[in-house]
Design a protein around this motif. Structure first.
Motif, PDB file in Angstrom:
ATOM      1  N   ALA A 137       0.822  -1.206   0.000  1.00  0.00           N
ATOM      2  CA  ALA A 137       0.000   0.000   0.000  1.00  0.00           C
ATOM      3  C   ALA A 137       0.859   1.261   0.000  1.00  0.00           C
ATOM      4  CB  ALA A 137      -0.934  -0.010   1.206  1.00  0.00           C
ATOM      5  N   LEU A 138       1.948   1.260   0.734  1.00  0.00           N
ATOM      6  CA  LEU A 138       2.837   2.427   0.772  1.00  0.00           C
ATOM      7  C   LEU A 138       3.423   2.722  -0.605  1.00  0.00           C
ATOM      8  CD1 LEU A 138       4.684   1.669   4.122  1.00  0.00           C
ATOM      9  CD2 LEU A 138       3.137   3.587   3.713  1.00  0.00           C
ATOM     10  N   VAL A 139       3.863   1.662  -1.293  1.00  0.00           N
ATOM     11  CA  VAL A 139       4.404   1.857  -2.641  1.00  0.00           C
ATOM     12  C   VAL A 139       3.296   2.294  -3.593  1.00  0.00           C
ATOM     13  CG1 VAL A 139       5.552   0.726  -4.582  1.00  0.00           C
ATOM     14  CG2 VAL A 139       6.271   0.204  -2.240  1.00  0.00           C
ATOM     15  N   ALA A 140       2.123   1.674  -3.466  1.00  0.00           N
ATOM     16  CA  ALA A 140       1.006   2.024  -4.345  1.00  0.00           C
ATOM     17  C   ALA A 140       0.586   3.477  -4.152  1.00  0.00           C
ATOM     18  CB  ALA A 140      -0.174   1.090  -4.076  1.00  0.00           C
ATOM     19  N   GLY A 153       9.376  10.512  -3.953  1.00  0.00           N
ATOM     20  CA  GLY A 153       8.865  11.871  -3.799  1.00  0.00           C
ATOM     21  C   GLY A 153       7.563  11.976  -3.035  1.00  0.00           C
ATOM     22  N   ASP A 154       7.073  10.871  -2.493  1.00  0.00           N
ATOM     23  CA  ASP A 154       5.814  10.886  -1.766  1.00  0.00           C
ATOM     24  C   ASP A 154       6.060  11.156  -0.283  1.00  0.00           C
ATOM     25  OD1 ASP A 154       3.048  10.643  -1.455  1.00  0.00           O
ATOM     26  OD2 ASP A 154       3.189   8.521  -0.951  1.00  0.00           O
ATOM     27  N   ASP A 155       4.992  11.531   0.409  1.00  0.00           N
ATOM     28  CA  ASP A 155       5.017  11.663   1.855  1.00  0.00           C
ATOM     29  C   ASP A 155       4.201  10.506   2.421  1.00  0.00           C
ATOM     30  OD1 ASP A 155       5.269  12.518   4.443  1.00  0.00           O
ATOM     31  OD2 ASP A 155       3.762  14.121   4.285  1.00  0.00           O
ATOM     32  N   PRO A 156       4.810   9.327   2.570  1.00  0.00           N
ATOM     33  CA  PRO A 156       4.045   8.117   2.896  1.00  0.00           C
ATOM     34  C   PRO A 156       3.419   8.191   4.284  1.00  0.00           C
ATOM     35  CG  PRO A 156       6.402   7.690   3.052  1.00  0.00           C
ATOM     36  CD  PRO A 156       6.255   9.054   2.448  1.00  0.00           C
ATOM     37  N   ASP A 157       2.326   7.454   4.440  1.00  0.00           N
ATOM     38  CA  ASP A 157       1.598   7.429   5.705  1.00  0.00           C
ATOM     39  C   ASP A 157       2.394   6.636   6.741  1.00  0.00           C
ATOM     40  OD1 ASP A 157      -0.160   7.026   7.825  1.00  0.00           O
ATOM     41  OD2 ASP A 157      -1.904   6.834   6.529  1.00  0.00           O
ATOM     42  N   PRO A 158       2.923   7.296   7.771  1.00  0.00           N
ATOM     43  CA  PRO A 158       3.749   6.564   8.738  1.00  0.00           C
ATOM     44  C   PRO A 158       2.958   5.607   9.602  1.00  0.00           C
ATOM     45  CG  PRO A 158       3.410   8.821   9.472  1.00  0.00           C
ATOM     46  CD  PRO A 158       2.833   8.737   8.091  1.00  0.00           C
ATOM     47  N   VAL A 159       1.656   5.855   9.770  1.00  0.00           N
ATOM     48  CA  VAL A 159       0.849   4.946  10.584  1.00  0.00           C
ATOM     49  C   VAL A 159       0.683   3.606   9.878  1.00  0.00           C
ATOM     50  CG1 VAL A 159      -1.400   4.579  11.666  1.00  0.00           C
ATOM     51  CG2 VAL A 159      -0.337   6.840  11.744  1.00  0.00           C
ATOM     52  N   ALA A 217      -5.639  -0.205   3.753  1.00  0.00           N
ATOM     53  CA  ALA A 217      -4.292   0.359   3.823  1.00  0.00           C
ATOM     54  C   ALA A 217      -4.072   1.467   2.799  1.00  0.00           C
ATOM     55  CB  ALA A 217      -3.258  -0.750   3.636  1.00  0.00           C
ATOM     56  N   LEU A 218      -4.795   1.404   1.682  1.00  0.00           N
ATOM     57  CA  LEU A 218      -4.635   2.409   0.635  1.00  0.00           C
ATOM     58  C   LEU A 218      -5.397   3.697   0.917  1.00  0.00           C
ATOM     59  CD1 LEU A 218      -4.844   0.428  -2.739  1.00  0.00           C
ATOM     60  CD2 LEU A 218      -2.996   1.952  -2.020  1.00  0.00           C
TER      61      LEU A 218
END
Length: 449
Positions: free
Chosen positions: A39-42, A101-107, A256-257
């Protein structure tokens, strides 16, 4: 203790490939860490308008097709992978998303870390924890990692612990009643709850020495802050993702997405998690156990687990989804051996879980008191600093299945086998799937181990 939060090196080769990909196919293993990582990569691909597909498989095989880029998550297969060996896949996925370049969701990342058997801030997750704390997304507090504040129902279903009242909502309610907890739990009430759970896990009949350390990842949780996170604690989120990965993978991926899940999605995820957890615990309640050199075997009957319908019914989960959770619970809380095997003879399936690869159950010899001492003030980590070498359970399951005409799969520290009709249902040719039974597969697996 939280590790330093210096930048985690991203897999540069993968980042370069993803940055130029016209289409990306992500295939994740069926566990909460891999779903969170995918989900983080997506999410990062979505941010740069790169089309993608995410699917879940217990034994993923990358299949790019045309000019797409295939990435395996949770297993080291194919030219591009986020393997999750040595540390959670979510930690590398978080770094990869940042590099894109993303700001991924740390949770989401931290939920994956807990689902992998680790603790936020360790095993490469320092950056994700620092980001979550800096954005005021999580706060550590005393207590137990549950998805919502409905204590009796959630405590009975949680697969982060195994207590005398696991799988029994009324028994959990009775145990909680003795504490006289207020409706709105303050820190003192959370500490008393954590102490109850820690003691009940460690003192339960048949509890292994490993249980006292395995319970630590459920104690003194990181509570989520704000309305966007689907559940009240990171650990509760992790528990849900792990159950969904096997029983309702589409719901798990969607959860997750989604940066702000709808009430309907949250409810569907919570219901699937609860049904799964109750089924696993109730199967264990009626299991028969045998100990062998190197493994403990529990025989269960998920079709006849004793549920009678109603609100607590667990009839909807089948052996393929629940057996891996049963095996993990036995490994973490009941097995004095490094491998636990859960067998459902009627279903023609088994699942195995081992203590390799730096998971939370590695410290089998640490003894029994630390989780109780840390229940209210905690700070220790749930893994042994001296991680053992992974046991090749996936390969052992494939080898054993081959001897009886079945289907085997898995990773270094978990695996499964299906034979007969179960193997046919999984896609094995009929002529190759009818030569043996699950008892023969179990014997072959014990020999392979």
């Amino acid at each position: 203790m939280t590790e330093a939060t210096s930048p985690t090196p991203a897999p540069d080769a993968l980042v370069d490939v993803l940055a130029d990909a016209p289409f990306v196919r992500l295939v994740a293993t069926d566990d909460g860490d891999a779903i969170a990582a995918a989900a983080l990569v997506a999410q990062a691909l979505r941010a740069v308008d790169t089309p993608f597909q995410v699917r879940v498989s217990r034994d993923p095989v990358p299949d790019a097709g045309d000019d797409a880029v295939a990435v395996t998550v949770g297993a080291d297969r194919g030219p591009h992978a986020i393997p999750g060996t040595g540390r959670p896949a979510s930690t590398d996925a978080f770094a990869t998303a940042r590099a894109l370049g993303d700001d991924p969701d740390p949770v989401v990342a931290l939920a994956g870390v807990v689902a992998a058997g680790s603790v936020p801030g360790t095993d490469g997750s320092g950056d994700a924890l620092e980001a979550a704390e800096r954005a005021d997304r999580v706060r550590r507090r005393p207590g137990v990692a549950l998805p919502t504040a409905d204590l009796a129902h959630r405590l009975a279903a949680s697969t982060l612990v195994r207590t005398p009242y696991s799988g029994d909502t009324e028994a959990a309610r009775a145990a909680l009643a003795k504490l006289g907890l207020p409706a709105d739990l303050d820190d003192d009430a959370h500490r008393r709850l954590a102490s109850l759970v820690a003691v009940d896990v460690a003192d339960a009949e048949g509890a292994s020495t490993r249980a006292a350390s395995a319970v630590e990842r459920a104690l003194r949780p990181y509570a989520t802050v704000g309305d966007a996170a689907p559940f009240e604690t990171v650990g509760g989120y992790a528990d849900a993702l792990d159950a969904l990965a096997r029983g309702a993978p589409g719901t798990g991926i969607a959860l997750a997405l989604d940066a702000d899940p709808s009430d309907g999605l949250r409810t569907a995820a919570l219901d699937a998690w609860r049904t799964h957890g109750l089924a696993a615990h109730r199967a264990l309640d009626t299991a028969t156990t045998g100990r062998y050199d190197g493994c403990v075997v529990v025989r269960v009957d998920l079709a006849g687990d004793g549920t009678d319908g109603g609100d607590d019914s667990a009839d909807g989960d089948d052996a393929a989804a629940v057996l891996p959770t049963v095996a993990r619970l036995v490994r973490d809380f009941r097995s004095p051996e490094p491998v636990a095997v859960a067998v459902d003879e009627a279903a023609g399936r088994l699942a195995a879980a081992g203590t390799g690869g730096g998971r939370a159950a590695d410290d089998a010899g640490t003894g029994g008191g630390r989780a109780v001492d840390d229940a209210g003030t905690g700070g220790g980590r749930a893994v042994d600093d001296a991680a053992t070498e992974p046991i090749g359970l996936g390969d052992a399951c494939r080898s054993a299945a081959g001897e009886v005409g079945g289907d085997g799969w898995g990773t270094a520290d978990r695996g499964g086998i299906a034979v007969g009709a179960a193997a046919e249902a999984d896609g094995v040719d009929e002529s190759e799937a009818t030569d043996g039974d699950i008892t023969g597969a179990l014997a072959a697996l014990r020999e392979a181990l």
